[in-house]
Write a protein that holds these residues in place. Structure first.
Motif, PDB file in Angstrom:
ATOM      1  N   PRO A  97      50.452  45.125  36.980  1.00  0.00           N
ATOM      2  CA  PRO A  97      49.363  45.866  36.320  1.00  0.00           C
ATOM      3  C   PRO A  97      48.106  45.847  37.198  1.00  0.00           C
ATOM      4  O   PRO A  97      47.905  44.909  37.959  1.00  0.00           O
ATOM      5  CB  PRO A  97      49.115  45.065  35.042  1.00  0.00           C
ATOM      6  CG  PRO A  97      50.297  44.199  34.860  1.00  0.00           C
ATOM      7  CD  PRO A  97      50.879  43.952  36.219  1.00  0.00           C
ATOM      8  N   THR A 122      44.533  45.027  37.905  1.00  0.00           N
ATOM      9  CA  THR A 122      43.701  43.947  37.348  1.00  0.00           C
ATOM     10  C   THR A 122      42.543  44.471  36.493  1.00  0.00           C
ATOM     11  O   THR A 122      42.319  44.001  35.369  1.00  0.00           O
ATOM     12  CB  THR A 122      43.130  43.087  38.502  1.00  0.00           C
ATOM     13  OG1 THR A 122      44.235  42.660  39.315  1.00  0.00           O
ATOM     14  CG2 THR A 122      42.387  41.869  37.988  1.00  0.00           C
ATOM     15  N   ARG A 175      43.295  45.614  32.946  1.00  0.00           N
ATOM     16  CA  ARG A 175      43.588  44.525  32.024  1.00  0.00           C
ATOM     17  C   ARG A 175      42.334  43.708  31.712  1.00  0.00           C
ATOM     18  O   ARG A 175      42.170  43.204  30.595  1.00  0.00           O
ATOM     19  CB  ARG A 175      44.680  43.632  32.613  1.00  0.00           C
ATOM     20  CG  ARG A 175      46.025  44.329  32.729  1.00  0.00           C
ATOM     21  CD  ARG A 175      46.521  44.842  31.384  1.00  0.00           C
ATOM     22  NE  ARG A 175      47.862  45.356  31.486  1.00  0.00           N
ATOM     23  CZ  ARG A 175      48.962  44.617  31.279  1.00  0.00           C
ATOM     24  NH1 ARG A 175      48.854  43.345  30.948  1.00  0.00           N
ATOM     25  NH2 ARG A 175      50.153  45.166  31.396  1.00  0.00           N
ATOM     26  N   GLN A 176      41.448  43.573  32.702  1.00  0.00           N
ATOM     27  CA  GLN A 176      40.216  42.822  32.447  1.00  0.00           C
ATOM     28  C   GLN A 176      39.372  43.506  31.369  1.00  0.00           C
ATOM     29  O   GLN A 176      38.936  42.870  30.404  1.00  0.00           O
ATOM     30  CB  GLN A 176      39.404  42.689  33.741  1.00  0.00           C
ATOM     31  CG  GLN A 176      39.995  41.664  34.704  1.00  0.00           C
ATOM     32  CD  GLN A 176      39.264  41.618  36.029  1.00  0.00           C
ATOM     33  OE1 GLN A 176      38.712  42.629  36.472  1.00  0.00           O
ATOM     34  NE2 GLN A 176      39.285  40.463  36.680  1.00  0.00           N
ATOM     35  N   THR A 197      40.251  45.717  29.085  1.00  0.00           N
ATOM     36  CA  THR A 197      40.847  45.750  27.746  1.00  0.00           C
ATOM     37  C   THR A 197      40.862  44.357  27.114  1.00  0.00           C
ATOM     38  O   THR A 197      40.638  44.222  25.912  1.00  0.00           O
ATOM     39  CB  THR A 197      42.261  46.363  27.772  1.00  0.00           C
ATOM     40  OG1 THR A 197      42.994  45.795  28.868  1.00  0.00           O
ATOM     41  CG2 THR A 197      42.206  47.870  27.959  1.00  0.00           C
TER      42      THR A 197
END
Lengths: 423, 423
Positions: A5, A7, A10-11, A13
């Protein structure tokens, strides 16, 4: 498939889900700022609230800006953007809106063959008439206007064709449409008064030299008001493809162009039945359309990760074509874009007869034998549609490069053995 | 509405989204263990992967165990669990599966009046016949079998009624069905060969003394094989209600009971068209059905937060009934469960005539005046259905207690003024 993914996605979210982390110095400032901006646009500053059914307003604004940048400044209106639960959701919604009538007046929907089976499934569910137009395998799966016309004229004998679906870049066929071809399609849609549904979920996945993604929206507006004032268009995008590959979030959007306001009102009503698209997916989409910019703390890592994914896919697209075409009985068009190859395979007469005796499509017979003997799972071409008498399978180019090489070699060897065994 | 998210739910989902945090000592161990268990069940250990269309297997197992515990040990099979994009999604899917036929053979679907408008909207979309049965306002919105029978017999003259929908606890009416009433409904469904759809999304929201939630599944199985072998049932649950209130995640599940295997196969095919429910919502659901246990590091905080939310809602349910019933022209049944009250309001003749002159439902006229003069937004009863000549509105009990009190007082005063003005 080993794809990591991104980074930054994802950070942001994770920050949205658990805002306590906004005080954590392990997260970069630009991720925190994006998360705060998204949270401020959520009811009660929480991602757990319902959003508007059409999607969070600032995210629709960001999508519109993203489209404007993509299309060289052609205006996009946030009111024409509908966020969705993945592209499948908005494609089904749009078909639902467009399909009507009974008997010979039943709506016909033109779809490419081979197609992504969402289309045939949704049309069956809605009781619409599926109108097949065949892509030209000899010409790298290009769309051919003569074939479109043949399919349309044929269909008019028994239904009311009103919708033309295009998948560009192609799934399962991996072709990227030329600008000229898109212009031809738009002219055809204008002449024949067809609603254009442009499935453009692979717009970031273009690999072949000389190929580029041209959005239907951009080409339409560059053709001038004779077309841009009249042709109705819906374009679909998703967070499941591209460099993101975040399928599990079920995020996406659709842009509608030239839709009659009364119809659009019905569309808004229709999407409201399911309340709203998943908000974590909306947040993720916002990061995709509004990514770090040069100078932002996360810019370098973001770009490096994005380019690594796309570069890797390009390499695997090339490898797939190259290795498969080494097999005498396999013909594989260049994988210009998307994530699949759809090679044509030679099927010996005896294998075809054996398959028929078992009530199986011949390429299903091949795929099952392949699975049983090698553990490799590919999808028979008959699931996507193909010209009578031809046989294919679809495989993704997604496995890690080293695995993909082994897989392609085994597949090649297996096919050779298969042809010998049944000849 | 000021309701805080439950910390543990957000911790686990944030860990799933950004597994780097598994090394962070700010997260409790039980949250990390739950997140790791969920991630191990995801493709490539990533929440960004597609899951099976029916939902992640271990989560379906956890749901089945949760149902077994809820229902005193009655067996639940993970194969009968379908995770969903919120309850609306699975309700629409189930209706799609059940509705068929043309003309007088068209499927009739019995729904309560007042109803949650998802039902009427979905039935209109599917072209099904909506068969109304009226809840008994004089008897705290109880379901009355005589009325069910009347509605069914009436409907059989012009359609083929095959489905009976129940909302328990009720939306918008807030009643909680007695066990006896559920038994009567099951007997009725068995006699009349109706498929039962039990919308039980408010199962955790029961406030009134002497009321308890009884699941249709449990009552069905306790009535013995004469019923539990034959009655087909689907029950719906959601992460949007209860103590969670995580609407934005679009999580939920449906359990099907006694469904014909061939039909179930079609159901699985139907849900596969949209690929899979949002995986963050699946993860959240897993925490709801498999929460911290006594002795776990997060247990105390989790229970305290959960009880605070539910205790608060109970207090607000009581307040709402109490204050509204102080107004001479408003009659409000006890809010036994769910999150709404649906009070009946006196409408002066002149207001009714004025509304009709403007082409508005009388309660819409009232709600608009209320909004304009006080800023309070409630929903007219006509949007949910009500007996001819009666007028209602629906309001949630969700605002923070202090705000709710002010709101209820203003509403009461406004109604009094309204009655005077139009009398």
């Amino acid at each position: 498939m080993g794809q990591k993914p991104i980074t930054f996605l994802r950070q942001v979210t994770a920050l949205c889900l658990y805002p306590e982390l906004l005080n954590d110095n392990k997260f970069p400032d630009d991720a925190k700022q994006k998360a705060m901006r998204i949270l401020q646009a959520c009811g009660g500053n929480s991602i757990g609230s319902y959003s508007a059914s059409q999607g969070i307003e600032i995210i629709r604004q960001d999508v519109a800006k993203y489209i404007e940048t993509r299309d060289g400044g052609i205006r996009s209106n946030p009111d024409d953007i509908y966020l969705s639960t993945g592209a499948s959701d908005s494609i089904v919604t749009m078909l639902k809106l467009l399909v009507a009538g009974q008997g010979n007046a039943r709506t016909g929907v033109m779809i490419p063959i081979p197609q992504y089976p969402l289309y045939s499934a949704a049309l069956a569910e809605l009781g619409a008439v599926q109108v097949n137009y065949y892509l030209d395998e000899e010409n790298c799966w290009a769309l051919d206007i003569t074939e479109l016309r043949r399919a349309l004229e044929e269909a008019r004998k028994h239904c009311n064709p009103k919708v033309l679906c295009i998948i560009n870049p192609g799934n399962p066929t991996g072709q990227v449409q030329s600008r000229k071809c898109i212009e031809d399609v738009i002219r055809f849609a204008a002449e024949e008064n067809l609603f254009l549904m442009a499935d453009e979920v692979y717009q970031d996945n273009v690999y072949a030299k000389g190929c580029a993604f041209h959005s239907f929206k951009k080409v339409l507006f560059e053709m001038g008001p004779k077309y841009s004032d009249v042709v109705e268009l819906a374009s679909f995008h998703s967070t499941s493809k591209g460099f993101m590959g975040e399928c599990g979030f079920r995020g996406g959007y659709m842009e509608v162009v030239n839709m009659d306001p009364a119809v659009k009102q019905q569309l808004t009503k229709l999407v409201s039945v399911r309340l709203c698209p998943p908000v974590p997916g909306q947040a993720l989409l916002d990061v995709v359309v509004n990514p770090p910019q040069p100078g932002d703390p996360s810019y370098k890592e973001f770009i490096a990760e994005k380019q690594a994914v796309l570069g890797n896919l390009a390499e695997k697209a090339r490898l797939t074509e190259e290795i498969l075409n080494q097999a005498p009985g396999i013909q594989c068009n260049p994988v210009q874009g998307a994530m699949y190859s759809f090679p044509r395979i030679e099927m010996p007469e005896r294998a075809i007869k054996l398959a028929q005796a078992e009530g199986q499509a011949p390429d299903m017979f091949f795929c099952m034998k392949l699975l049983e003997e090698t553990g490799i799972c590919v999808v028979p071409g008959s699931g996507f549609g193909q010209r009578e008498g031809t046989h294919h399978f679809r495989m993704t180019i997604l496995p890690p490069t080293e695995k993909l090489k082994i897989l392609l070699e085994r597949l090649k060897d297996f096919h050779q053995k298969f042809v010998q065994e049944y000849s």
